[in-house]
Design a protein around this motif. Structure first.
Motif, PDB file in Angstrom:
ATOM      1  N   ARG A  27       0.845  -1.192   0.000  1.00 20.67           N
ATOM      2  CA  ARG A  27       0.000   0.000   0.000  1.00 20.67           C
ATOM      3  C   ARG A  27       0.881   1.242   0.000  1.00 20.67           C
ATOM      4  NH1 ARG A  27      -3.603   3.086   4.196  1.00 20.67           N
ATOM      5  NH2 ARG A  27      -1.847   2.583   5.522  1.00 20.67           N
ATOM      6  N   THR A  28       0.577   2.180  -0.891  1.00 22.54           N
ATOM      7  CA  THR A  28       1.395   3.389  -0.994  1.00 22.54           C
ATOM      8  C   THR A  28       0.669   4.642  -0.534  1.00 22.54           C
ATOM      9  OG1 THR A  28       0.739   3.721  -3.293  1.00 22.54           O
ATOM     10  CG2 THR A  28       2.784   2.478  -2.879  1.00 22.54           C
TER      11      THR A  28
ATOM     12  N   ASN B 168       0.635   5.436   6.097  1.00 24.45           N
ATOM     13  CA  ASN B 168       1.258   5.675   7.397  1.00 24.45           C
ATOM     14  C   ASN B 168       1.655   4.385   8.105  1.00 24.45           C
ATOM     15  OD1 ASN B 168      -1.293   4.753   7.936  1.00 24.45           O
ATOM     16  ND2 ASN B 168      -1.846   6.393   9.338  1.00 24.45           N
ATOM     17  N   LYS B 169       1.353   3.251   7.495  1.00 24.73           N
ATOM     18  CA  LYS B 169       1.737   1.939   8.018  1.00 24.73           C
ATOM     19  C   LYS B 169       2.252   1.101   6.854  1.00 24.73           C
ATOM     20  CE  LYS B 169      -1.890   1.828  11.516  1.00 24.73           C
ATOM     21  NZ  LYS B 169      -3.112   1.158  11.940  1.00 24.73           N
ATOM     22  N   ALA B 170       3.131   0.168   7.158  1.00 25.35           N
ATOM     23  CA  ALA B 170       3.622  -0.757   6.130  1.00 25.35           C
ATOM     24  C   ALA B 170       2.579  -1.857   5.962  1.00 25.35           C
ATOM     25  CB  ALA B 170       4.961  -1.340   6.534  1.00 25.35           C
TER      26      ALA B 170
ATOM     27  N   SER C 240      -0.943  -7.826   6.014  1.00 24.91           N
ATOM     28  CA  SER C 240      -0.119  -7.592   7.202  1.00 24.91           C
ATOM     29  C   SER C 240       0.129  -6.098   7.375  1.00 24.91           C
ATOM     30  CB  SER C 240       1.210  -8.348   7.116  1.00 24.91           C
ATOM     31  OG  SER C 240       1.966  -7.872   6.034  1.00 24.91           O
ATOM     32  N   GLU C 241       0.196  -5.699   8.637  1.00 23.90           N
ATOM     33  CA  GLU C 241       0.561  -4.330   9.007  1.00 23.90           C
ATOM     34  C   GLU C 241       1.865  -4.416   9.779  1.00 23.90           C
ATOM     35  OE1 GLU C 241      -2.254  -2.349  11.527  1.00 23.90           O
ATOM     36  OE2 GLU C 241      -3.588  -1.901   9.865  1.00 23.90           O
ATOM     37  N   ASN C 242       2.864  -3.709   9.311  1.00 30.14           N
ATOM     38  CA  ASN C 242       4.168  -3.709   9.979  1.00 30.14           C
ATOM     39  C   ASN C 242       4.642  -5.128  10.289  1.00 30.14           C
ATOM     40  OD1 ASN C 242       4.122  -0.877   9.889  1.00 30.14           O
ATOM     41  ND2 ASN C 242       2.955  -0.812  11.788  1.00 30.14           N
TER      42      ASN C 242
END
Length: 147
Positions: free
Chosen positions: A51-52, A66-68, A82-84
């Motif tokens: 996600r960009t 704002n999150k990976a 997945s987030e971070n």
């Protein structure tokens, strides 16, 4: 002097036009247009997407992620988000017939309340994926394929 200014302007335009820029506002202006046939959708969807940026109706302009957030679509029709680097959502994806061709449907099996990055109408254009929940007052999320 005028010639130098013209050369600099032309050079800048050529350089900036060759830069591959992805953003929510230009989604769909890719080579070949939005993919709507089932075989191409399945082939393009399989892989890893990062996600960009997002655009929420409340904010009015796109913001950088704002999150990976990484989404992986497997060829066996499962997916994970997945987030971070922590898996927050899993489920199944399907290609289904729609008025305009074929579309991607998402069915959550775990953690559906944790991350709604894939809600809405999902479309693919080149190596971009847009999950658009804006018709239901949600957000648009733009992903770029990483492999």
């Amino acid at each position: 002097m005028k010639q130098l200014v013209i050369i600099v302007v032309i050079g800048f335009c050529i350089f900036s036009c060759n830069q591959e820029e992805f953003n929510i506002n230009t989604f769909g202006k890719c080579n070949g247009g939005i993919i709507t046939d089932s075989l191409s959708l399945s082939s393009k969807l399989t892989g890893t997407w990062k996600r960009t940026e997002q655009l929420c109706m409340c904010c009015g302009k796109p913001t950088k992620a704002n999150k990976a957030v990484i989404t992986t679509f497997m060829s066996d029709t499962t997916f994970s988000v997945s987030e971070n680097q922590k898996i927050i959502t899993t489920g199944i994806w399907r290609i289904r017939k729609d008025i305009d061709g074929f579309v991607i449907s998402i069915y959550y099996s775990q953690g559906a309340s944790d991350g709604h990055y894939l809600d809405g109408y999902i479309t693919i254009c080149d190596n971009q994926l847009l999950a658009d929940a804006s018709p239901n007052d949600g957000c648009k999320h733009l992903f770029i394929k990483t492999n």
